[in-house]
Design a protein around this motif. Structure first.
Motif: not given
Lengths: 483, 156
Positions: B3-10, B14-21
């Motif tokens: 995997l090139s990355k495990e997750f990223e913070v987007i 108003s809140d917090v979003k992550i994208r996980a792979y």
């Protein structure tokens, strides 16, 4: 702008036209002005207002307060009232931090009287008032005590040496949400709350020492005993892990309930059940427990802050004129009486990031404020100012008796952290504005930087011009504690 | 395949979003937890962690999404009540696997989460997460690359 969909009603009110093709049952109403409306329309906020307008049994309109911004499910700054027979109740319409709210405590001190002691006072409060995860709590409650807190709210603190009886009348519902029933609160929620009563939490929660810098309404200020240069204390906190867990538990229950009652959802975070269903009533009663926990929490926090004043000045709180001006919750659903189309109706009013704003004479307002309306407390960012306003009769017809709740974010937390260094910000606020800032986390501080928020003066001006609430006083921060 | 990355913070106002792979659903769940705890706290100095608090978590749900929310909620629950900062996550078993998912409506998982007791001298607490939301929560699979991906919005 979205063509044809948005109609300007007047300088402070915009309408999302009722479109049955989109599933809307009522129109959307946004309180804003020409300067801010563009930002509102650029975000996906409009869709969220429309999604709420599509829920069953919604009455009159899906409202957006002047500080509206995009959230999840319901928008932040959203107000929606539902018919008790035909309508729903939705945990997503209240949010995770059930009964998150603000209170203001007055003192008889003028800024000049305590100017040299603010640093030490703030340090003592910072040390002795618990902030949250990683810091030690001052209370650890048994099952029995938790049960009592959830049932009695702020009244519990009075009977257990961490609250003041004279404050109760100045808390919404006199400090006790009567419909609360701990039988509907999970073990996990109780466990999360057990050590968290009397703790601030992090994020946008704070304790601030403030100075009154401007009075707009002399009569109302006089009745609240507010004067220029006076030192006030503002506390912003909520129901902590207990409320968060109640929300999580019932979001899951409502996923199934929505299917069971054939409620078509445009967003799973809007999951809901008919107010009168078993699931709806259980949530209302569990939410009531979290409201009680939050009111008790803010009472504990301010009791301990008052103790630090007593130690510092070797005087009793009464001698220092320390009294609660008012305590409001801005994430809550409550059954209220409203007049809709000349008909008296019992409605379940959801306010998610909105403040109740009842006008003069309303039955729910304490006797001493009957004449001026309910105090509406609007916290701003840590570098600029906060406001005390009062509710209006017009709010009753315009917004189901509601007004704004804060400034609203401008920058995301991630971009605030990218642009701002917490330690630098702390130094800058002291150097340029004399504001003392104490915080456990410097990156948390960067997220809450003044630049990350809209100017609250714009928001309260819309609220006042739209007739939702009336300005009484403007407050400037002197010292800030962040969890 | 890596995997090139495990997750990223987007960015999310108003809140917090992550994208996980994840290369599989197990890894997606592990990386979602990693992403959430990257928001919650960190070691102040780079050094080997003394990971000695181990929790075995068993949960059930009506869909992968509901299971994901429950998994993150359970970790938050232990984080708050046991005062643990988690660093390592391992899904031990997952039922049903993706081939049988359509015929079995009951989903469950068993996982191991390891961390340290929070010590403010050693750890910095960054964000208090109130909970994961269901807002636009969809686990999707990029068929070409066989990568699973999910966006999660947290209330903070």
């Amino acid at each position: 702008m979205i063509d044809g969909q948005i109609k300007k009603i007047n300088d402070y009110k915009f309408e999302i036209v009722l479109d049955k093709g989109k599933g809307m049952n009522v129109p959307g109403i946004i309180f804003s002005n020409d300067k801010l409306i563009e930002a509102v329309l650029q975000e996906e906020t409009i869709n969220q207002v429309i999604n709420v307008a599509s829920l069953p049994g919604i009455v009159k309109a899906s409202y957006a307060m002047p500080d509206i911004h995009y959230g999840y499910g319901f928008p932040i700054g959203g107000v929606a009232a539902f018919d008790l027979q035909q309508g729903v109740i939705s945990p997503g319409g209240v949010g995770f931090d059930i009964a998150c709210g603000v209170r203001v405590i007055k003192t008889d001190f003028e800024y000049g009287d305590i100017k040299n002691k603010i640093q030490m006072l703030m340090e003592n409060i910072f040390m002795n008032v618990p902030k949250g995860v990683g810091t030690k709590g001052r209370l650890r409650l048994s099952d029995r005590e938790m049960h009592d807190v959830l049932l009695k709210g702020a009244l519990w603190t009075v009977n257990n040496n961490c609250g003041l009886e004279e404050n109760l009348a100045h808390i919404e519902e006199n400090g006790t949400f009567l419909e609360a029933d701990p039988a509907h609160v999970s073990k996990e929620a109780l466990q999360r709350g057990r050590e968290q009563l009397g703790s601030l939490g992090s994020g946008n929660h704070f304790i601030e020492l403030q100075k009154v810098c401007e009075i707009f309404d002399k009569e109302a200020a006089g009745i609240m005993d507010i004067f220029e240069n006076q030192v006030l204390i503002m506390v912003h906190s909520g129901s902590r892990g207990l409320g968060h867990q109640v929300c999580s538990d019932y979001l899951k229950i409502m996923q199934n309930a929505s299917l069971k009652y054939n409620i078509n959802l445009k967003d799973r975070q809007l999951a809901c059940a008919p107010f009168n269903s078993a699931e709806g009533m259980k949530y209302y009663k569990a939410m009531g427990c979290a409201v009680n926990f939050a009111m008790a929490n803010r009472e504990c926090l301010s009791y301990w802050i008052i103790q630090e004043f007593e130690k510092m000045f070797s005087k009793s709180y009464k001698k220092m004129g320390m009294e609660l001006i008012y305590d409001i919750s801005h994430n809550v659903a409550k059954v209220e009486n409203h007049i809709v189309d000349n008909k008296k109706m019992n409605l379940c009013v959801h306010r998610k990031g909105a403040t109740r704003s009842f006008g003069p004479g309303h039955e729910s307002i304490p006797a001493d404020y009957k004449k001026i309306g309910q105090p509406v407390i609007i916290p701003g960012d840590m570098g600029r100012y906060s406001y005390i306003m009062t509710g209006t009769k017009k709010a009753m017809t315009e917004s189901m008796g509601s007004s704004c709740h804060g400034a609203g974010r401008l920058l995301s937390r991630t971009s605030a952290k990218r642009q701002i260094n917490g330690s630098e910000l702390k130094k800058e606020l002291f150097r340029e504005k004399g504001i003392i800032v104490l915080a456990n986390s410097m990156s948390g501080l960067a997220e809450e930087a003044p630049q990350a928020y809209k100017d609250i003066a714009d928001i309260v001006d819309i609220a006042e011009n739209a007739g939702l609430s009336k300005k009484v006083a403007k407050l400037k921060p002197l010292g800030v504690i962040k969890g | 395949m890596t995997l090139s990355k495990e997750f990223e913070v987007i960015d999310y106002t108003s809140d917090v979003k992550i994208r996980a792979y994840g290369r599989n659903i197990e890894e997606l769940f592990e990386n979602s937890a990693r992403g959430m705890f990257s928001l919650i706290g960190k070691n102040k100095k780079f050094r080997l962690n003394n990971i000695d608090k181990i929790f075995i978590i068993k949960i059930k749900g009506a869909s992968y999404e509901e299971l994901l929310v429950s998994w993150l909620e359970k970790l938050l629950f232990y984080h708050e009540t046991k005062k643990i900062l988690f660093f390592d996550f391992k899904i031990i078993s997952f039922f049903p696997d993706k081939n049988e998912a359509d015929i079995n409506p009951e989903y469950s998982l068993e996982a191991k989460a390891s961390g340290e007791r929070i010590d403010l001298k050693k750890h910095e607490i960054l964000t208090h997460i109130k909970g994961p939301t269901y807002h636009n929560l969809n686990i999707i699979q990029d068929i070409k690359n066989e990568i699973f991906e999910v966006n999660i919005i947290f209330d903070v």
